[in-house]
Design a protein around this motif. Structure first.
Motif, PDB file in Angstrom:
ATOM      1  N   PRO A 243       0.823  -1.222   0.000  1.00 23.05           N
ATOM      2  CA  PRO A 243       0.000   0.000   0.000  1.00 23.05           C
ATOM      3  C   PRO A 243       0.854   1.267   0.000  1.00 23.05           C
ATOM      4  O   PRO A 243       0.522   2.252  -0.673  1.00 23.05           O
ATOM      5  CB  PRO A 243      -0.819  -0.131   1.286  1.00 23.05           C
ATOM      6  N   ALA A 244       1.954   1.236   0.770  1.00 18.93           N
ATOM      7  CA  ALA A 244       2.832   2.413   0.805  1.00 18.93           C
ATOM      8  C   ALA A 244       3.415   2.699  -0.576  1.00 18.93           C
ATOM      9  O   ALA A 244       3.547   3.873  -0.989  1.00 18.93           O
ATOM     10  CB  ALA A 244       3.954   2.187   1.816  1.00 18.93           C
ATOM     11  N   ILE A 245       3.770   1.619  -1.315  1.00 17.06           N
ATOM     12  CA  ILE A 245       4.302   1.813  -2.668  1.00 17.06           C
ATOM     13  C   ILE A 245       3.255   2.442  -3.586  1.00 17.06           C
ATOM     14  O   ILE A 245       3.562   3.337  -4.393  1.00 17.06           O
ATOM     15  CB  ILE A 245       4.787   0.451  -3.240  1.00 17.06           C
ATOM     16  N   ILE A 246       2.017   1.991  -3.434  1.00 18.64           N
ATOM     17  CA  ILE A 246       0.937   2.541  -4.254  1.00 18.64           C
ATOM     18  C   ILE A 246       0.745   4.027  -3.949  1.00 18.64           C
ATOM     19  O   ILE A 246       0.605   4.869  -4.860  1.00 18.64           O
ATOM     20  CB  ILE A 246      -0.363   1.755  -4.033  1.00 18.64           C
ATOM     21  N   TYR A 247       0.721   4.372  -2.650  1.00 19.63           N
ATOM     22  CA  TYR A 247       0.586   5.792  -2.283  1.00 19.63           C
ATOM     23  C   TYR A 247       1.757   6.607  -2.839  1.00 19.63           C
ATOM     24  O   TYR A 247       1.592   7.743  -3.311  1.00 19.63           O
ATOM     25  CB  TYR A 247       0.533   5.952  -0.765  1.00 19.63           C
ATOM     26  N   TRP A 248       2.947   6.011  -2.795  1.00 18.83           N
ATOM     27  CA  TRP A 248       4.146   6.713  -3.265  1.00 18.83           C
ATOM     28  C   TRP A 248       4.070   6.982  -4.768  1.00 18.83           C
ATOM     29  O   TRP A 248       4.336   8.089  -5.240  1.00 18.83           O
ATOM     30  CB  TRP A 248       5.374   5.875  -2.918  1.00 18.83           C
ATOM     31  N   VAL A 249       3.674   5.920  -5.526  1.00 19.13           N
ATOM     32  CA  VAL A 249       3.543   6.067  -6.974  1.00 19.13           C
ATOM     33  C   VAL A 249       2.489   7.116  -7.315  1.00 19.13           C
ATOM     34  O   VAL A 249       2.704   8.007  -8.157  1.00 19.13           O
ATOM     35  CB  VAL A 249       3.208   4.717  -7.628  1.00 19.13           C
ATOM     36  N   ALA A 250       1.338   7.033  -6.637  1.00 25.05           N
ATOM     37  CA  ALA A 250       0.262   7.999  -6.898  1.00 25.05           C
ATOM     38  C   ALA A 250       0.689   9.401  -6.498  1.00 25.05           C
ATOM     39  O   ALA A 250       0.381  10.394  -7.184  1.00 25.05           O
ATOM     40  CB  ALA A 250      -1.000   7.588  -6.151  1.00 25.05           C
ATOM     41  N   GLY A 251       1.436   9.514  -5.393  1.00 25.95           N
ATOM     42  CA  GLY A 251       1.894  10.825  -4.931  1.00 25.95           C
ATOM     43  C   GLY A 251       2.847  11.479  -5.897  1.00 25.95           C
ATOM     44  O   GLY A 251       2.835  12.702  -6.106  1.00 25.95           O
ATOM     45  N   LEU A 252       3.720  10.680  -6.534  1.00 26.45           N
ATOM     46  CA  LEU A 252       4.655  11.225  -7.519  1.00 26.45           C
ATOM     47  C   LEU A 252       3.906  11.844  -8.702  1.00 26.45           C
ATOM     48  O   LEU A 252       4.293  12.890  -9.236  1.00 26.45           O
ATOM     49  CB  LEU A 252       5.607  10.135  -8.012  1.00 26.45           C
ATOM     50  N   THR A 253       2.827  11.214  -9.109  1.00 27.43           N
ATOM     51  CA  THR A 253       2.064  11.756 -10.247  1.00 27.43           C
ATOM     52  C   THR A 253       1.329  13.033  -9.875  1.00 27.43           C
ATOM     53  O   THR A 253       1.144  13.916 -10.709  1.00 27.43           O
ATOM     54  CB  THR A 253       1.067  10.714 -10.766  1.00 27.43           C
ATOM     55  N   VAL A 254       0.913  13.139  -8.599  1.00 21.28           N
ATOM     56  CA  VAL A 254       0.266  14.375  -8.138  1.00 21.28           C
ATOM     57  C   VAL A 254       1.254  15.518  -8.177  1.00 21.28           C
ATOM     58  O   VAL A 254       0.943  16.664  -8.570  1.00 21.28           O
ATOM     59  CB  VAL A 254      -0.317  14.192  -6.717  1.00 21.28           C
ATOM     60  N   ALA A 255       2.533  15.232  -7.776  1.00 24.83           N
ATOM     61  CA  ALA A 255       3.558  16.284  -7.757  1.00 24.83           C
ATOM     62  C   ALA A 255       3.844  16.814  -9.156  1.00 24.83           C
ATOM     63  O   ALA A 255       4.247  17.969  -9.320  1.00 24.83           O
ATOM     64  CB  ALA A 255       4.836  15.734  -7.125  1.00 24.83           C
ATOM     65  N   THR A 256       3.647  15.991 -10.169  1.00 30.16           N
ATOM     66  CA  THR A 256       3.896  16.446 -11.547  1.00 30.16           C
ATOM     67  C   THR A 256       2.735  17.253 -12.099  1.00 30.16           C
ATOM     68  O   THR A 256       2.848  17.804 -13.211  1.00 30.16           O
ATOM     69  CB  THR A 256       4.130  15.235 -12.467  1.00 30.16           C
ATOM     70  N   GLY A 257       1.672  17.323 -11.352  1.00 30.37           N
ATOM     71  CA  GLY A 257       0.505  18.070 -11.824  1.00 30.37           C
ATOM     72  C   GLY A 257      -0.436  17.258 -12.671  1.00 30.37           C
ATOM     73  O   GLY A 257      -1.446  17.768 -13.169  1.00 30.37           O
ATOM     74  N   HIS A 258      -0.114  15.966 -12.857  1.00 29.19           N
ATOM     75  CA  HIS A 258      -0.985  15.073 -13.638  1.00 29.19           C
ATOM     76  C   HIS A 258      -1.298  13.838 -12.786  1.00 29.19           C
ATOM     77  O   HIS A 258      -0.672  12.781 -12.938  1.00 29.19           O
ATOM     78  CB  HIS A 258      -0.304  14.655 -14.947  1.00 29.19           C
ATOM     79  N   PRO A 259      -2.237  13.954 -11.815  1.00 31.65           N
ATOM     80  CA  PRO A 259      -2.522  12.838 -10.910  1.00 31.65           C
ATOM     81  C   PRO A 259      -2.982  11.607 -11.690  1.00 31.65           C
ATOM     82  O   PRO A 259      -3.763  11.713 -12.640  1.00 31.65           O
ATOM     83  CB  PRO A 259      -3.630  13.383 -10.009  1.00 31.65           C
ATOM     84  N   LEU A 260      -2.433  10.458 -11.252  1.00 28.43           N
ATOM     85  CA  LEU A 260      -2.769   9.190 -11.921  1.00 28.43           C
ATOM     86  C   LEU A 260      -4.226   8.813 -11.695  1.00 28.43           C
ATOM     87  O   LEU A 260      -4.922   8.354 -12.611  1.00 28.43           O
ATOM     88  CB  LEU A 260      -1.833   8.087 -11.403  1.00 28.43           C
ATOM     89  N   VAL A 261      -4.691   8.999 -10.438  1.00 27.63           N
ATOM     90  CA  VAL A 261      -6.070   8.649 -10.083  1.00 27.63           C
ATOM     91  C   VAL A 261      -6.601   9.676  -9.114  1.00 27.63           C
ATOM     92  O   VAL A 261      -5.846  10.441  -8.500  1.00 27.63           O
ATOM     93  CB  VAL A 261      -6.141   7.237  -9.440  1.00 27.63           C
ATOM     94  N   SER A 262      -7.921   9.645  -8.904  1.00 25.47           N
ATOM     95  CA  SER A 262      -8.532  10.524  -7.916  1.00 25.47           C
ATOM     96  C   SER A 262      -8.296   9.975  -6.521  1.00 25.47           C
ATOM     97  O   SER A 262      -7.919   8.804  -6.345  1.00 25.47           O
ATOM     98  CB  SER A 262     -10.039  10.649  -8.175  1.00 25.47           C
ATOM     99  N   ILE A 263      -8.546  10.845  -5.527  1.00 22.49           N
ATOM    100  CA  ILE A 263      -8.377  10.411  -4.133  1.00 22.49           C
ATOM    101  C   ILE A 263      -9.320   9.262  -3.822  1.00 22.49           C
ATOM    102  O   ILE A 263      -8.937   8.272  -3.176  1.00 22.49           O
ATOM    103  CB  ILE A 263      -8.646  11.598  -3.177  1.00 22.49           C
ATOM    104  N   GLY A 264     -10.530   9.335  -4.272  1.00 20.17           N
ATOM    105  CA  GLY A 264     -11.499   8.255  -4.022  1.00 20.17           C
ATOM    106  C   GLY A 264     -11.060   6.938  -4.629  1.00 20.17           C
ATOM    107  O   GLY A 264     -11.153   5.880  -4.012  1.00 20.17           O
TER     108      GLY A 264
END
Length: 564
Positions: A238-259
């Motif tokens: 789960p931590a890896i998933i949050y990390w991967v998703a967080g990296l995409t948010v930092a680029t301004g192009h989030p991979l998925v929504s929070i929900g």
């Protein structure tokens, strides 16, 4: 099928919660849709309630089915052991047999009861979770499944190791069971105490117990570090998933929504738990293979003596017994115990068989009861080969009274009724009177309800022999095998038991395996065996007049009685 249906339905219902959670986070809460929020919250509670109900029903059905399987397995093993020849039991310790039924089958219980359900449940949950995760985001799903092949490889290695240790552990349990059965029986306690060996027996048991402790520790720790590695990696996913998703948010192009992210990690947690269970179940199944192997060693045994598919009926047997050119050896290639035996016993007559120890006397009698089968030639009753008779007809026709009387740890009445379960009290009393044991039983505080103790140790040797005679009288067989039934008794007790045997023998075809020759002078025919062959035959007077082997045995017997 009902269990599989419940498992599948429960898995599908449980998958609704993550999707409802995504709707709560992405739609109901941000837009203030209280009606939708209420509906989604109620749905989540309903899913939890339904899952719990399905779980209870699933446990009940799977446990019932599993216990039925265990019952069938125990009964099948016991039935197969009942078919085994005497040679099997003379070469196998009783404690070993008991351990196979109690410890090995008992050790399989959790596997048989819960494994199938666990496999179906967890596999269905894993499959449904993967499908749902792909529906949410296929890229995060690939990240989640990258370590799966490594987990499977580790689990197989752990399973192989535990399987080896389980086999060693069950053999250790069998050894302990044998020690308990042999040393804590009445005979074992008497021998241990009179020989001063009780402390040594305690040391032997403690040594076996310590060996079992070591094996239990090894079984518990087998692969534990490797499985811990799996747990750490799974917890990190789960931590890896949050990390991967967080990296995409930092680029301004989030991979998925929070929900979607929260729903995905919820599904991932639901995936990881059954995945771990599947891996653990695989390890348990591999460990149980050692138990299954030990049980199927017994189930795969082929009985040496089998009932004919179409038995010849034996109605109103007259009691004629014939040995027609009979040879017998306990196993192919071994020494011949009986060689070319040809004897006819007329209905209602008495045959006495005498000879040195090891001459084949007892084996000859056991061939009539079909405890062994002739290697060549045949044994017949009223002209019918005993191998063509059903076991029920043969048991009804042939009764055996041996030197070693076996009594169950039950009441006197129950021991007698073992020969005839529907016998009335009047029949019990009549049989006991004929065996000259009724007065002794009646004088006991509980009479026929007296518990005989293990192997009948509350009764003397002569009393047990008379109980055995009473049991045979109750069964009323037309053919009677008396296997040295008085050889271990003192002279006075022998007279009492012999009187009971004489009453039992009247009107029956009787084959007496004799040790004390004074008891067989009135036999219609006496056969002397020497190394498995008929050396002499005739009446007492005829054989004595020959001055041969029989006369020598009689002289020796008289000398022994005089010295005693």
């Amino acid at each position: 099928m009902s269990v599989a249906g419940l498992v599948g339905l429960s898995s599908v219902v449980a998958l609704a919660s993550p999707f409802m959670l995504r709707a709560v986070l992405d739609d109901a809460l941000p837009h203030g849709r209280t009606g939708l929020l209420t509906l989604l919250a109620a749905g989540m509670v309903a899913v939890a309630a339904l899952t719990s109900v399905f779980g209870v029903l699933q446990t009940y059905i799977s446990t019932t089915v599993g216990q039925d399987v265990m019952h069938d397995l125990r009964s099948t093993v016991y039935a197969r052991l009942q078919q085994m020849p005497l040679a099997f039991f003379t070469s196998t310790r009783t404690g070993e047999v008991q351990s196979r039924i109690a410890n090995d089958i008992g050790g399989m219980q959790s596997t048989v009861t819960s494994t199938a359900t666990s496999l179906v449940s967890n596999f269905t949950t894993v499959l449904a979770s993967v499908v749902a995760m792909v529906a949410l985001d296929w890229r995060l799903t690939l990240v989640s499944l990258t370590m799966l092949p490594l987990f499977v490889w580790i689990s197989r290695r752990v399973g192989d190791e535990r399987r080896r240790i389980t086999g060693q552990k069950q053999r250790q349990l069998a050894s302990m069971s044998a020690i308990v059965e042999e040393s804590l029986s009445v005979s074992g306690i008497l021998l241990g105490r009179t020989m001063g060996r009780s402390p040594a027996l305690v040391d032997d048991f403690a040594r076996e117990s310590r060996g079992l402790v070591d094996l239990e520790i090894r079984a518990s720790m087998a692969g534990r570090w490797r499985q811990s590695t799996i747990q750490i990696v799974l917890a990190a996913m789960p931590a890896i998933i949050y990390w991967v998703a967080g990296l995409t948010v930092a680029t301004g192009h989030p991979l998925v929504s929070i929900g979607t992210l929260v729903a995905f990690t919820t599904l991932q947690a639901g995936l990881l738990r059954p995945m771990v269970q599947l891996l653990y179940t695989g390890v348990e199944v591999q460990s149980s293979l050692a138990l299954f192997g030990r049980i199927f060693e017994y189930l795969d045994l082929e009985p040496d003596i089998e009932e004919p598919a179409r038995p010849t009926p034996l109605t109103r047997p007259r009691g004629e017994v014939r040995f027609e050119n009979v040879d017998f050896a306990y196993a192919p290639g071994e020494r011949t115990v009986l060689d070319d035996i040809d004897i006819t016993v007329a209905p209602g007559s008495g045959l006495a068989v005498v000879g040195e120890t090891g001459s084949g006397k007892t084996t000859l009698g056991y061939l009539v009861a079909r405890l062994y089968d002739a290697t060549s030639g045949r044994v017949t009753i009223d002209g019918i080969d005993v191998r063509e008779l059903s076991f029920a007809d043969l048991a009804a026709a042939v009764g055996v009274v041996s030197q070693e009387t076996y009594l169950f740890h039950a009441s006197v009445a129950d021991n007698l009724r073992f020969a005839k379960p529907d016998a009335t009290d009047a029949e019990l009393h009549a049989a006991a009177r004929a065996a000259q044991i009724h007065d002794h039983i009646a004088a006991l505080p509980a009479g026929y309800d007296t518990m005989v103790g293990e192997r009948g140790y509350r009764f003397s040797g002569g009393e047990k022999q008379r109980l055995a005679v009473a049991r045979a009288i109750l069964r009323d067989p037309p053919i009677l095998i008396l296997d040295e039934a008085t050889s271990a008794l003192d002279t006075h007790t022998e007279r009492e038991v012999q009187a009971a045997i004489d009453a039992l023998s009247t009107g029956r075809t009787t084959i007496t395996i004799a040790h004390r020759l004074s008891t067989i002078r009135g036999a219609d025919q006496i056969v002397v065996l020497d190394h498995g062959r008929v050396a002499e035959r005739g009446t007492h007077e005829e054989l004595m007049s020959k001055g041969g082997r029989y006369a020598e045995l009689v002289t020796r017997d008289r000398t022994a009685l005089t010295a005693a």
